[in-house]
Design a protein around this motif. Structure first.
Motif, mmCIF file in Angstrom:
data_model
loop_
_atom_site.group_PDB
_atom_site.id
_atom_site.type_symbol
_atom_site.label_atom_id
_atom_site.label_comp_id
_atom_site.label_asym_id
_atom_site.label_seq_id
_atom_site.Cartn_x
_atom_site.Cartn_y
_atom_site.Cartn_z
ATOM 1 N N ASP A 160 6.970 7.308 2.973
ATOM 2 C CA ASP A 160 6.656 8.404 3.901
ATOM 3 C C ASP A 160 6.162 7.833 5.222
ATOM 4 O O ASP A 160 5.742 6.681 5.293
ATOM 5 C CB ASP A 160 5.562 9.291 3.298
ATOM 6 N N LEU A 161 6.211 8.676 6.245
ATOM 7 C CA LEU A 161 5.676 8.254 7.544
ATOM 8 C C LEU A 161 4.155 8.353 7.474
ATOM 9 O O LEU A 161 3.563 9.383 7.800
ATOM 10 C CB LEU A 161 6.226 9.145 8.652
ATOM 11 N N ALA A 162 3.553 7.277 7.013
ATOM 12 C CA ALA A 162 2.109 7.284 6.767
ATOM 13 C C ALA A 162 1.373 6.918 8.041
ATOM 14 O O ALA A 162 0.882 5.796 8.207
ATOM 15 C CB ALA A 162 1.775 6.325 5.635
ATOM 16 N N TYR A 216 1.930 5.775 -18.826
ATOM 17 C CA TYR A 216 1.208 7.036 -18.589
ATOM 18 C C TYR A 216 1.352 7.850 -19.871
ATOM 19 O O TYR A 216 2.394 8.443 -20.118
ATOM 20 C CB TYR A 216 1.783 7.793 -17.395
ATOM 21 N N LYS A 225 3.009 -0.789 -17.313
ATOM 22 C CA LYS A 225 2.260 0.437 -17.007
ATOM 23 C C LYS A 225 2.764 1.580 -17.887
ATOM 24 O O LYS A 225 3.962 1.830 -17.967
ATOM 25 C CB LYS A 225 2.426 0.813 -15.527
ATOM 26 N N CYS A 233 0.467 -3.876 -4.954
ATOM 27 C CA CYS A 233 -0.449 -3.605 -3.825
ATOM 28 C C CYS A 233 -1.867 -3.271 -4.272
ATOM 29 O O CYS A 233 -2.763 -3.138 -3.436
ATOM 30 C CB CYS A 233 0.069 -2.436 -2.995
ATOM 31 N N GLY A 234 -2.070 -3.063 -5.557
ATOM 32 C CA GLY A 234 -3.400 -2.721 -6.044
ATOM 33 C C GLY A 234 -3.714 -1.243 -5.955
ATOM 34 O O GLY A 234 -4.864 -0.837 -6.111
ATOM 35 N N ILE A 235 -2.694 -0.429 -5.714
ATOM 36 C CA ILE A 235 -2.919 1.025 -5.651
ATOM 37 C C ILE A 235 -2.996 1.594 -7.062
ATOM 38 O O ILE A 235 -3.766 2.509 -7.341
ATOM 39 C CB ILE A 235 -1.780 1.709 -4.856
ATOM 40 N N VAL A 236 -2.175 1.035 -7.942
ATOM 41 C CA VAL A 236 -2.182 1.441 -9.352
ATOM 42 C C VAL A 236 -2.577 0.226 -10.181
ATOM 43 O O VAL A 236 -2.089 -0.882 -9.938
ATOM 44 C CB VAL A 236 -0.783 1.965 -9.775
ATOM 45 N N LEU A 259 1.795 -2.966 3.085
ATOM 46 C CA LEU A 259 2.672 -1.972 2.457
ATOM 47 C C LEU A 259 3.192 -1.005 3.504
ATOM 48 O O LEU A 259 2.415 -0.414 4.259
ATOM 49 C CB LEU A 259 1.889 -1.201 1.383
ATOM 50 N N VAL A 260 4.504 -0.840 3.550
ATOM 51 C CA VAL A 260 5.107 0.211 4.378
ATOM 52 C C VAL A 260 5.555 1.320 3.429
ATOM 53 O O VAL A 260 6.563 1.174 2.738
ATOM 54 C CB VAL A 260 6.325 -0.315 5.168
ATOM 55 N N PRO A 261 4.786 2.407 3.348
ATOM 56 C CA PRO A 261 5.162 3.474 2.412
ATOM 57 C C PRO A 261 6.468 4.157 2.832
ATOM 58 O O PRO A 261 6.867 4.106 3.996
ATOM 59 C CB PRO A 261 3.999 4.460 2.497
ATOM 60 N N THR A 275 8.549 2.228 -7.518
ATOM 61 C CA THR A 275 7.327 2.561 -6.771
ATOM 62 C C THR A 275 6.080 2.179 -7.558
ATOM 63 O O THR A 275 5.105 1.687 -6.987
ATOM 64 C CB THR A 275 7.330 4.065 -6.428
ATOM 65 N N ASP A 288 8.913 0.153 1.284
ATOM 66 C CA ASP A 288 9.449 1.125 0.335
ATOM 67 C C ASP A 288 10.396 2.065 1.086
ATOM 68 O O ASP A 288 9.951 3.002 1.753
ATOM 69 C CB ASP A 288 8.283 1.897 -0.305
#
Lengths: 448, 352
Positions: free
Chosen positions: B95-97, B25, B23, B62-65, B91-93, B55, B170
Motif C-alpha cells: 500500500d501507499l504507506a 494461525y 507460522k 521485518c519483525g512485524i509478525v 520495508l516498502v509496503p 506477505t 512488496d
C-alpha cells in the motif's frame, strides 16, 4: 533511550502537523463547541431567566372586587405574563402551547373565599380554582400554584381583616358574624367568636378614620402621616441570593455550557484520533511503524501523548474564548482547572485508542463511537446540567467519565471551589483512562 | 563442532539469511519451513499467488509478525537480538504507506527520525533519498498532489532514508503506468549496484524476469522452487523453443534425434487452424502429425522445436534441415516464462 525520545518527538510532531494541516477539521473542532456553548449558555444565563415570563391566562368568572384584586396582583407579578381572554379562547391557547396555564376563578369566589377562611378545612364548602396547564410544561404547574396561593391568601386576608368603607363595619365581618350565629357551634365558642369579630370591626373603623385624616393632610403629633396606618399582608418577604464563588458574583450560565460542549467536541476529536489509527493500519502505515526500531510502548505512547496535547490545546482555546467573550472565569483553583483539562485530554486519548483497538473498520467504528460518545456526554451533563437529573440518574451517571469532567470544570469555574474539589474528578478520570488504556492494549491487534 | 562452524558462518555473513520460518494461525499453517537467502547486490524475486504466504514471510523477516520458529539473520545479526537489525531493513509496503497531508520531506523526516536519524544526517539522507527517486523538486509538496507513480516512488524513498542494507519491496509497482514502472526499475538497479540485498515480491512475471537474479516461488506457504532463472527454466520440459516455417514437412522423428532437440511438433499448417491444446500436449503421437500434414497441402508447414539451449542448438537444427534439403522460410525463437514454470510446478495459474 535517546532513540525513544526522538521517536516520541517525531510521532507527536507528525500528529500535531496533521491536526493543524486539516484546517476544516480544526475549525469545526474549535468553532463548533464555542457556537453551541454560546447558544446554551445564553439560554441558561440568569439574565435570560428574568426576561422570560411565564405566559398565563386568568379567567375571572366571578367579577367580584376580590377576584379583580387577585387578577390585578397576578398581572403585576414579575413571574407571569398575564392575559385575560375568554375561557374557551384561553383553553385553546393552552392546547396550542401559546400559554403555559389558565387560572379559572369561579363565580362566587369573592363571597365564598373569606367564609372558607373559617371553615375549618371543610372541603365541601371550599371554592375551587381550576388550573389548566400544558402537560409538556408540567414544571410550570408548581410555579403557578405557588404564585397563585400567595396572591389569593394576601387578598383574601386583606378583605377579611383589612376593613370596608370608612366609618362602616366590614360587610365580610358582618357576614361571618351572621354565619357563626346561625351555626350549631357551642354557645361559649359563639360568644368568643362574636367578641373577636367586634374587636376586628372596632380596629377596622379606627384604621379607616385615621387613614381619612391622613389623606386630608392633618399631621400626626410626631409629624408622620402614616402613623396608625394598618393593612394585612404576608408575614414575610423573600430575596433570592445566588450562591456562587463569591457573594457578589453572578452565576454565569456559559461556564456550565462551555464545560459541556468542550467535553463533547474534544471526545469527538478523540474518535477521529482512533479512526486515524485504523486508517493508518489500512494504509500500511502501521506496517512501517511496526517495522521501525521502536517499541510498542513508544508507538502507543506517542499516539497517546500527541492526542493528550491536542485535546488539552483545544480545551484551552475553547475556554480562552469563553473567558474573553462570554465572561467565564476560573473562580476556583487555576491549578485544579489545568489539571482537569490535561487529565481529560489523557482520557480522550485513551478513549480514542480503545476505539482503534476494538474497531474493525473505520466506517463501522465511527457510527458506534459517535453513539457511545453522545451517550456519555448526555449522561455526563453536557446538554442538561446533571443537577437537574432525577436522583437515580445522578447516581448512575457517576459511572460515566464525562460527568466527572463537567462537574470538575463547573467546580473550578462558576462554583469557585478550591483544588480539593478538583482532586476527586482528576482521580476518577485517571482511573477511567487507565481502564480505557488497559482495555485498548489488551485488545490491540499487533499482527498485520 | 559442525553446528558451531555453521552458526559462525551465518553470523559472519552479510545480507539476509532466513531459515526454516514457520507460522501458524490456529489450525492454518500459513508458512511452513521457508528459507530465503539474499546476498548484498542481489535481487531475489518472491513469487506466488495470493495466499501463498509471501506477505507473512516478509512480515516475519521485518519483525512485524513473530515467527513460531526459524531464524532471521541480517548482516550476521539475529533479528531476535533487538532493534539493531530493524535499522538494517527497509520495508516498502504494497500500500501507499505515507501521509498525504505531510509534505514529501516531512514524510521522510518522520520515518528517518523513527530510525534514530537526526540533524544534518537526517537532512542529507532525505535529500539523497528524494534525489534517487527523482522527487527533489517536489520535496515540499504534499503527496496528495502527486501522480500515482510519484507516490510509489515516494513510498520507496521513505524506506531508503535510513539507508538499509536489506530492502524488501512488496509489489511496489501496483497500479502505475509503464513509464513510472521503468523509473522504479532503474532505481532498484541503482540500489542493487550500491550493494543492497533486495527481496522483490511481485505478481508480474516480466518484472521478476527483468530484475531478479534468483527466484523463490511459494505456494500454500511452502517454497516450491528456489534458484536462478536459468536453472529454473531448465526444469521445464521445453524451456526454449524454435519455430520454423518451411516448404516441406521434415521427418519429425528424425528431427527429434538431432543433438539438443528435446521435441519437435507440427505447430500449424496453412488453411487449418492449429489445435493449441493438441500442440501443447506432450504425449502427442508423431504419426498423427504426419497424417495431419498429408491431409492438407504440404507446401508450407510450421514446426515448433524444443531445445536444451537456444543459443547453441538452433544452429544445429538449421544445418540439419539444410542437409535434408528443406528450405526454411521463416525462423522465430521463444522462451518459456515463469507463468509456464509456475503452471508446471503447481498445475495452476499464478493469479489463481
Amino acid at each position: 533511550m535517546y532513540n525513544t525520545v526522538s521517536a516520541l518527538k517525531a510521532l507527536v510532531r507528525k500528529d500535531i502537523i496533521l491536526f493543524f494541516s486539516n484546517r476544516r477539521s480544526l475549525l469545526i473542532t474549535i468553532a463548533a463547541p464555542i457556537l453551541i456553548a454560546a447558544f446554551f449558555g445564553n439560554l441558561m444565563s440568569p439574565k435570560s431567566a428574568t426576561i422570560s415570563k411565564v405566559p398565563v391566562a386568568v379567567v375571572d368568572l366571578d367579577r367580584s372586587p376580590l377576584s379583580t384584586k387577585i387578577t390585578t396582583a397576578l398581572a403585576a407579578d414579575t413571574a407571569f405574563d398575564v392575559s385575560t381572554p375568554p375561557k374557551a379562547e384561553a383553553t385553546e391557547l393552552v392546547r396550542k402551547g401559546k400559554l403555559r396555564a389558565m387560572i379559572v376563578l369561579p363565580a362566587g369566589f369573592g363571597a365564598n373565599a373569606p367564609r372558607a377562611l373559617f371553615s375549618g378545612g371543610d372541603n365541601k364548602n371550599l371554592p375551587q380554582i381550576d388550573i389548566h396547564y400544558d402537560p409538556s410544561q408540567s414544571m410550570v404547574l408548581g410555579l403557578v400554584r405557588g404564585v397563585l396561593s400567595q396572591h389569593v391568601m394576601e387578598e383574601v386576608s386583606q378583605s377579611v381583616f383589612g376593613g370596608g368603607a370608612a366609618g362602616a363595619i366590614n360587610p365580610v365581618i358582618e357576614d361571618l358574624r351572621a354565619q357563626v350565629a346561625a351555626s350549631t357551634t357551642r354557645p361559649d365558642l359563639k360568644r368568643d367568636l362574636a367578641e373577636m369579630f367586634d374587636s376586628i370591626a372596632k380596629v377596622q373603623i379606627q384604621v379607616k378614620a385615621q387613614a381619612q385624616t391622613n389623606s386630608s393632610g392633618v399631621s400626626q403629633p410626631d409629624g408622620s402621616k402614616s402613623a396608625g396606618g394598618f393593612s394585612f399582608s404576608l408575614p414575610f418577604k423573600t430575596e433570592a441570593i445566588e450562591v456562587t464563588s463569591e457573594f457578589d458574583k453572578k452565576y454565569n450560565g456559559y461556564a456550565q455550557s462551555f464545560a459541556g460542549m468542550s467535553v463533547q467536541f474534544v471526545l469527538f476529536m478523540g474518535i477521529d484520533f482512533g479512526i486515524a489509527l485504523l486508517l493508518a493500519r489500512r494504509l500500511g502505515l502501521w506496517k512501517r511503524f511496526r517495522a521501525a526500531p521502536i517499541s510498542r510502548a513508544t508507538l502507543l505512547g506517542g499516539s497517546i501523548l500527541s492526542c493528550t496535547l491536542i485535546a488539552t490545546f483545544v480545551m484551552a482555546i475553547v475556554f480562552s474564548v469563553a473567558m474573553a467573550v462570554f465572561g467565564v472565569r476560573v473562580e476556583g483553583s487555576m491549578a485544579g482547572f489545568l489539571g482537569l483539562i490535561v487529565t481529560f485530554g489523557l482520557l480522550t486519548a485513551t478513549f480514542g485508542l480503545l476505539i482503534a483497538a476494538v474497531g474493525k473498520t473505520p466506517e463501522a467504528t465511527r457510527g458506534l463511537a459517535v453513539l457511545a460518545t453522545l451517550l456519555m456526554v448526555m449522561l455526563g451533563g453536557a446538554w442538561v446540567p446533571s443537577f437537574l437529573f432525577p436522583d437515580w440518574l445522578q447516581t448512575v451517571s457517576l459511572a460515566v467519565p464525562t460527568r466527572w469532567a463537567i462537574d470538575g470544570l463547573a467546580a473550578m469555574t462558576w462554583r469557585g471551589l478550591g483544588i480539593e474539589a478538583a482532586l476527586k474528578p482528576i482521580l476518577a478520570m485517571l482511573g477511567f483512562s487507565a481502564l480505557f488504556g488497559g482495555l485498548a492494549i489488551w485488545q490491540f491487534d499487533w499482527d498485520e | 563442532m559442525h553446528n558451531t562452524r555453521q552458526a559462525t558462518a551465518t553470523q559472519n555473513a552479510s545480507g539476509l539469511i532466513a531459515t526454516n520460518l514457520e507460522k501458524r494461525y490456529g489450525d492454518r499453517h500459513v508458512v511452513s519451513n521457508v528459507s530465503i537467502t539474499v546476498k548484498p547486490g542481489e535481487i531475489v524475486g518472491l513469487l506466488g499467488p495470493n495466499g501463498a504466504g509471501k506477505t507473512t514471510t516478509v512480515s516475519m523477516i521485518c519483525g512485524i509478525v513473530e515467527a513460531d520458529s526459524g531464524s532471521v539473520f541480517i548482516a550476521g545479526m539475529d533479528t531476535n537480538d533487538g532493534f539493531a537489525t530493524k535499522r538494517r531493513i527497509g520495508l516498502v509496503p504494497q500500500d501507499l504507506a505515507l501521509y498525504e497531508n505531510l509534505s514529501a520531506l516531512q514524510n521522510l523526516e518522520l520515518f528517518g527520525a523513527l530510525y534514530g536519524l537526526s540533524g544534518d544526517l537526517l537532512k542529507s539522507r532525505t535529500v539523497e533519498a528524494l534525489a534517487l527517486v527523482g522527487l527533489s523538486d517536489r520535496a515540499k509538496d504534499k503527496p496528495a498532489t502527486f501522480s500515482g507513480g510519484m507516490k510509489r516512488r515516494l513510498n520507496i524513498a521513505i524506506t531508503l532514508v535510513h539507508d538499509p542494507e536489506v530492502l524488501i519491496l512488496d509489489e511496489p509497482t501496483v497500479g502505475i503506468d509503464p513509464q513510472s514502472r521503468n523509473a522504479i526499475f532503474d532505481n532498484l538497479e541503482t540500489l542493487k549496484a550500491h550493494g543492497k540485498a533486495i527481496i522483490y515480491t511481485t505478481h508480474y512475471m516480466e518484472e521478476a524476469e527483468r530484475l531478479c537474479d534468483r527466484i523463490v516461488i511459494m505456494d500454500h506457504g511452502k517454497v516450491i522452487a528456489s534458484d536462478s532463472l536459468a536453472n529454473l527454466y531448465k526444469q521445464l520440459p521445453a524451456s526454449q523453443t524454435l519455430e520454423i516455417e518451411c516448404d516441406n514437412l521434415p521427418d519429425l522423428a528424425a528431427l527429434r534425434k538431432v543433438e539438443g532437440v528435446t521435441d519437435a511438433v507440427l505447430a500449424s499448417v496453412p488453411a487449418v487452424k492449429p489445435d493449441a491444446n493438441r500442440n501443447a500436449d506432450p504425449d502427442h503421437e508423431p504419426q498423427a502429425d504426419q497424417t495431419m500434414a498429408k491431409a492438407v497441402n504440404q507446401t508450407t508447414s510450421k514446426i515448433k522445436i524444443s531445445l536444451n539451449d537456444l543459443s547453441t542448438d538452433a544452429a544445429k537444427v538449421l544445418v540439419w534441415l539444410g542437409v535434408q534439403g528443406i528450405r526454411v522460410n521463416r525462423v522465430s525463437s521463444g522462451r518459456a516464462n515463469l507463468e509456464s514454470l509456475f503452471l508446471t510446478l503447481t498445475g495452476r495459474q499464478l493469479r489463481d
